[in-house]
Design a protein around this motif. Structure first.
Motif, PDB file in Angstrom:
ATOM      1  N   ASP A 566       0.849  -1.187   0.000  1.00 44.56           N
ATOM      2  CA  ASP A 566       0.000   0.000   0.000  1.00 44.56           C
ATOM      3  C   ASP A 566       0.883   1.235   0.000  1.00 44.56           C
ATOM      4  O   ASP A 566       1.799   1.358   0.825  1.00 44.56           O
ATOM      5  CB  ASP A 566      -0.903   0.012   1.236  1.00 44.56           C
ATOM      6  CG  ASP A 566      -1.985  -1.055   1.165  1.00 44.56           C
ATOM      7  OD1 ASP A 566      -2.340  -1.433   0.037  1.00 44.56           O
ATOM      8  OD2 ASP A 566      -2.445  -1.513   2.223  1.00 44.56           O
ATOM      9  N   PRO A 567       0.638   2.174  -0.911  1.00 47.66           N
ATOM     10  CA  PRO A 567       1.500   3.362  -1.006  1.00 47.66           C
ATOM     11  C   PRO A 567       1.183   4.359   0.095  1.00 47.66           C
ATOM     12  O   PRO A 567       0.105   4.351   0.684  1.00 47.66           O
ATOM     13  CB  PRO A 567       1.152   3.930  -2.383  1.00 47.66           C
ATOM     14  CG  PRO A 567      -0.278   3.510  -2.596  1.00 47.66           C
ATOM     15  CD  PRO A 567      -0.429   2.172  -1.918  1.00 47.66           C
ATOM     16  N   ALA A 571       1.885   9.157  -3.063  1.00 48.05           N
ATOM     17  CA  ALA A 571       2.469   8.196  -3.999  1.00 48.05           C
ATOM     18  C   ALA A 571       1.392   7.252  -4.496  1.00 48.05           C
ATOM     19  O   ALA A 571       0.351   7.056  -3.861  1.00 48.05           O
ATOM     20  CB  ALA A 571       3.591   7.422  -3.324  1.00 48.05           C
ATOM     21  N   ARG A 572       1.629   6.639  -5.634  1.00 47.66           N
ATOM     22  CA  ARG A 572       0.655   5.719  -6.206  1.00 47.66           C
ATOM     23  C   ARG A 572       1.184   4.302  -6.110  1.00 47.66           C
ATOM     24  O   ARG A 572       2.376   4.064  -5.980  1.00 47.66           O
ATOM     25  CB  ARG A 572       0.364   6.083  -7.665  1.00 47.66           C
ATOM     26  CG  ARG A 572       1.576   6.005  -8.562  1.00 47.66           C
ATOM     27  CD  ARG A 572       1.268   6.627  -9.913  1.00 47.66           C
ATOM     28  NE  ARG A 572       0.195   5.957 -10.600  1.00 47.66           N
ATOM     29  CZ  ARG A 572       0.396   4.911 -11.384  1.00 47.66           C
ATOM     30  NH1 ARG A 572       1.605   4.422 -11.554  1.00 47.66           N
ATOM     31  NH2 ARG A 572      -0.598   4.329 -12.002  1.00 47.66           N
ATOM     32  N   HIS A 604      -6.300  -5.178  -7.310  1.00 53.25           N
ATOM     33  CA  HIS A 604      -7.182  -4.018  -7.152  1.00 53.25           C
ATOM     34  C   HIS A 604      -7.915  -3.665  -8.454  1.00 53.25           C
ATOM     35  O   HIS A 604      -8.227  -2.498  -8.702  1.00 53.25           O
ATOM     36  CB  HIS A 604      -6.396  -2.808  -6.648  1.00 53.25           C
ATOM     37  CG  HIS A 604      -5.766  -3.025  -5.312  1.00 53.25           C
ATOM     38  ND1 HIS A 604      -6.430  -2.797  -4.126  1.00 53.25           N
ATOM     39  CD2 HIS A 604      -4.535  -3.477  -4.962  1.00 53.25           C
ATOM     40  CE1 HIS A 604      -5.639  -3.084  -3.111  1.00 53.25           C
ATOM     41  NE2 HIS A 604      -4.483  -3.503  -3.587  1.00 53.25           N
ATOM     42  N   GLU A 605      -8.200  -4.674  -9.252  1.00 54.64           N
ATOM     43  CA  GLU A 605      -8.971  -4.445 -10.469  1.00 54.64           C
ATOM     44  C   GLU A 605     -10.459  -4.457 -10.171  1.00 54.64           C
ATOM     45  O   GLU A 605     -11.239  -3.763 -10.817  1.00 54.64           O
ATOM     46  CB  GLU A 605      -8.625  -5.514 -11.506  1.00 54.64           C
ATOM     47  CG  GLU A 605      -9.149  -5.236 -12.888  1.00 54.64           C
ATOM     48  CD  GLU A 605      -8.577  -3.961 -13.482  1.00 54.64           C
ATOM     49  OE1 GLU A 605      -9.363  -3.009 -13.666  1.00 54.64           O
ATOM     50  OE2 GLU A 605      -7.368  -3.899 -13.735  1.00 54.64           O
ATOM     51  N   ILE A 606     -10.887  -5.276  -9.225  1.00 46.39           N
ATOM     52  CA  ILE A 606     -12.280  -5.313  -8.788  1.00 46.39           C
ATOM     53  C   ILE A 606     -12.289  -5.274  -7.263  1.00 46.39           C
ATOM     54  O   ILE A 606     -11.266  -5.500  -6.609  1.00 46.39           O
ATOM     55  CB  ILE A 606     -13.024  -6.571  -9.304  1.00 46.39           C
ATOM     56  CG1 ILE A 606     -12.375  -7.848  -8.751  1.00 46.39           C
ATOM     57  CG2 ILE A 606     -13.069  -6.592 -10.818  1.00 46.39           C
ATOM     58  CD1 ILE A 606     -13.134  -9.113  -9.092  1.00 46.39           C
TER      59      ILE A 606
END
Length: 607
Positions: A566-567, A571-572, A604-606
């Motif tokens: 997790d950023p 930040a991404r 983290h696509e869905i």
């Protein structure tokens, strides 16, 4: 006579009073009912050194700079000096700019680093005598309080005097800049000198133990000249060839935030200053009028520009600006670099996936399986498309994915990170052993690998279905891709391992081979499987199930995942990867849907 006291952090007794001062204090505190109260005699102040105030011509010969060190002294006939306050007025181009008063207590504190720490007070509060008495009467029993004061001075955080609750601006002390003040009776000042010739009026007053202020400050007038401005030079931007390869020579990729793989577009600059080597730099992109567009001042001579600095954030040509400021605050002209095309300093392309409001196709499925006859064990392109359409629809991605048959060829140089960047995730299907003849058409050669890797560096995600195998990868060894991207070490006994499924772990379901999709002569097993060993932060998600209960490989890891942490905002998140080491097309559809849904959640696509 001026009294100066030291506050020392030590296990020894902290002594603030000389016997002479103690006697004076005792006399001062006695009461004489028979005598009328004496009126306080105000202190007197004088400057110990006065800069030569001569003609401009002589100043030019001396090479004077707008920086002067001044010393002062104070006397009080009926007490002692507890503080000094000073200010100055700058006069240039017919304008007078009067600075605010700064007040400095006549106490020197010594920190653990043995460097003087001078106490400053905001304004000139009436409580100065009370504050001074508090600090000057600390003893060896106040070590904890003394250390708290020292820590406050060193960090320049306000320290609230305990006789009042909370931090009161006028009753709090702050540590002075040690470059400016080494003691309460001296200061190294830099005066504002923007014109060719500038006059300054400096005044300093003593404050006595009754709070009385010298009504006739010590004053000095002197001239300074404008310091020569720094001259700034900007070098051409350095193209990150790793992430930007495949674009034109002038184009490069930029995303909004730095990651471990994208630090920004690097631009170097320098400055020449005739009078000092001390200078700081500030840079901006596109906009120089808005103060918010400029970076913080820094001694660094390198800028790493992310897309967040673009005005507006868009693909295309952008202009880089930089300016310098020397020790005396003299600004250089704004310098820039112009590309030979004359269109700007650099050309950058921002991938679609870097847009927080990114919409449109989200998942790209690249089918690397040769178009076979469509018999059992030899699916054609339509069968594979139908299978994965049903899987993706069941995962809630209807209308949010594209499938490219023979898509590996699409990964050639024309499919740069910009084209791939229209998708937030890529599913790569490598579920069949490639033919001996003509394998190059389907293989991930160096160019195709590079485009896919750069897509990951720009923030894309990858689900890889099939083994990381030498028949799939060419040009760059498959084990380098496995180690550097998937964080796995692959090994196998041979290419004929009989696999009938995997045992899911870390939230993944068990997956079994669908016997209706494999020929009977294979004993209903698939053989294009490789055993994986997770490295670094990779985790196992499935273990090998052998048809023959092979003691060497049964239960070994066959599928892995590598998830970006997790950023920390802003930040991404960096790329995440899931590798199913077994061919999912040949497995039971319900378990494939469950496994794919879990993989899409992991990246983290869905939801």
């Amino acid at each position: 006579m001026t009294h100066r006291y030291e506050l020392r952090h030590s296990m020894k007794l902290v002594t603030f009073f000389s016997p002479l001062f103690a006697l004076a204090l005792a006399v001062w505190s006695c009461e004489y009912p028979q005598s009328p109260p004496k009126k306080n005699t105000l202190p007197d102040t004088r400057l110990a050194n006065i800069p030569v105030n001569d003609t401009i011509a002589q100043y030019i010969n001396l090479g004077v700079r707008p920086e002067v060190q001044l010393y002062w002294l104070g006397d009080d006939p009926d007490g002692y000096v507890i503080a000094y306050r000073y200010r100055w007025t700058d006069v240039y181009r017919g304008q007078r700019v009067v600075q605010r008063y700064s007040t400095i207590l006549n106490i020197v504190s010594i920190g653990t680093s043995n460097l003087p720490r001078v106490m400053m007070v905001k304004g000139t509060p009436r409580s100065l005598p009370e504050m001074y008495r508090f600090f000057s009467t600390l003893t060896n029993q106040d070590q904890t309080l003394i250390q708290a004061i020292i820590d406050s001075l060193v960090t320049k955080r306000p320290f609230a005097v305990p006789y009042k609750s909370g931090i009161v601006a006028g009753d709090s002390v702050m540590g002075a800049d040690s470059v400016v003040h080494r003691s309460p009776t001296t200061g190294q000042f830099i005066f504002d000198s923007p014109a060719d010739s500038n006059m300054h009026i400096f005044e300093v007053s003593s404050i006595d133990n009754d709070g009385g202020i010298d009504p006739t400050p010590a004053v000095v007038n002197f001239w300074t000249l404008k310091s020569p401005a720094p001259i700034v030079r900007v070098s051409p931007p350095i193209v990150n060839t790793d992430i930007s390869r495949g674009l034109s020579d002038t184009d490069q990729v930029a995303i909004r935030h730095r990651t471990t793989r994208f630090q920004g577009i690097r631009i170097d600059f320098s400055a020449i200053d005739q009078s000092t080597d001390e200078r700081v730099f500030q840079w901006a992109v596109d906009d120089t009028l808005n103060p918010a567009s400029w970076s913080d001042w820094s001694e660094s001579t390198t800028a790493f520009v992310t897309a967040s600095s673009f005005k507006p954030i868009r693909s295309g040509w952008h202009r880089f600006y930089v300016r310098a400021k020397n020790r005396w605050g003299v600004l250089s002209n704004i310098a820039t670099y112009t590309h030979s095309s004359g269109q700007g300093s650099f050309k950058a392309t921002v991938p679609d996936i870097d847009d927080p409001d990114f919409v449109g196709p989200r998942v790209l499925i690249i089918n690397d399986i040769p178009n076979l006859p469509g018999t059992v064990g030899n699916p054609d392109s339509n069968q594979i498309k139908a299978f994965y359409r049903e899987v993706m629809d069941s995962c809630g991605l209807t209308g949010k994915f594209d499938i490219r048959s023979n898509g590996v060829q699409w990964l050639d140089q024309s499919a740069s990170v910009i084209t791939l960047g229209k998708y937030s995730s890529v599913i790569f299907l490598a579920e069949r052993k490639l033919p001996v003849i003509g394998a190059a058409i389907y293989q991930l050669n160096a160019g195709r690998q590079g485009n896919l890797k750069r897509y990951l560096q720009a923030g894309g995600n990858l689900i890889f279905v099939g083994p990381i195998d030498s028949t799939v990868f060419s040009g760059i060894p498959f084990w380098m891709w496995a180690r550097d991207v998937f964080h796995t070490a692959n090994y196998r006994r041979n290419n004929e391992l009989d696999c009938v499924g995997m045992t899911g772990i870390n939230g993944y379901p068990d997956i079994r081979i669908d016997s209706t999709k494999v020929p009977a002569d294979s004993l209903y097993a698939v053989r294009f499987v490789m055993v994986n060993q997770p490295l670094g932060f990779a985790e196992p998600i499935g273990r090998f199930i052998s048809r023959t209960d092979d003691p060497d490989f049964n239960g070994q890891t066959v599928s892995v995942r590598f998830l970006a942490p997790d950023p920390i905002p802003p930040a991404r998140r960096e790329y995440s990867i899931v590798n199913f080491g077994i061919p999912l097309y040949f497995c039971e559809k319900s378990s494939v849907i469950a496994a794919m849904r879990k993989a899409l959640r992991d990246i983290h696509e869905i939801q």
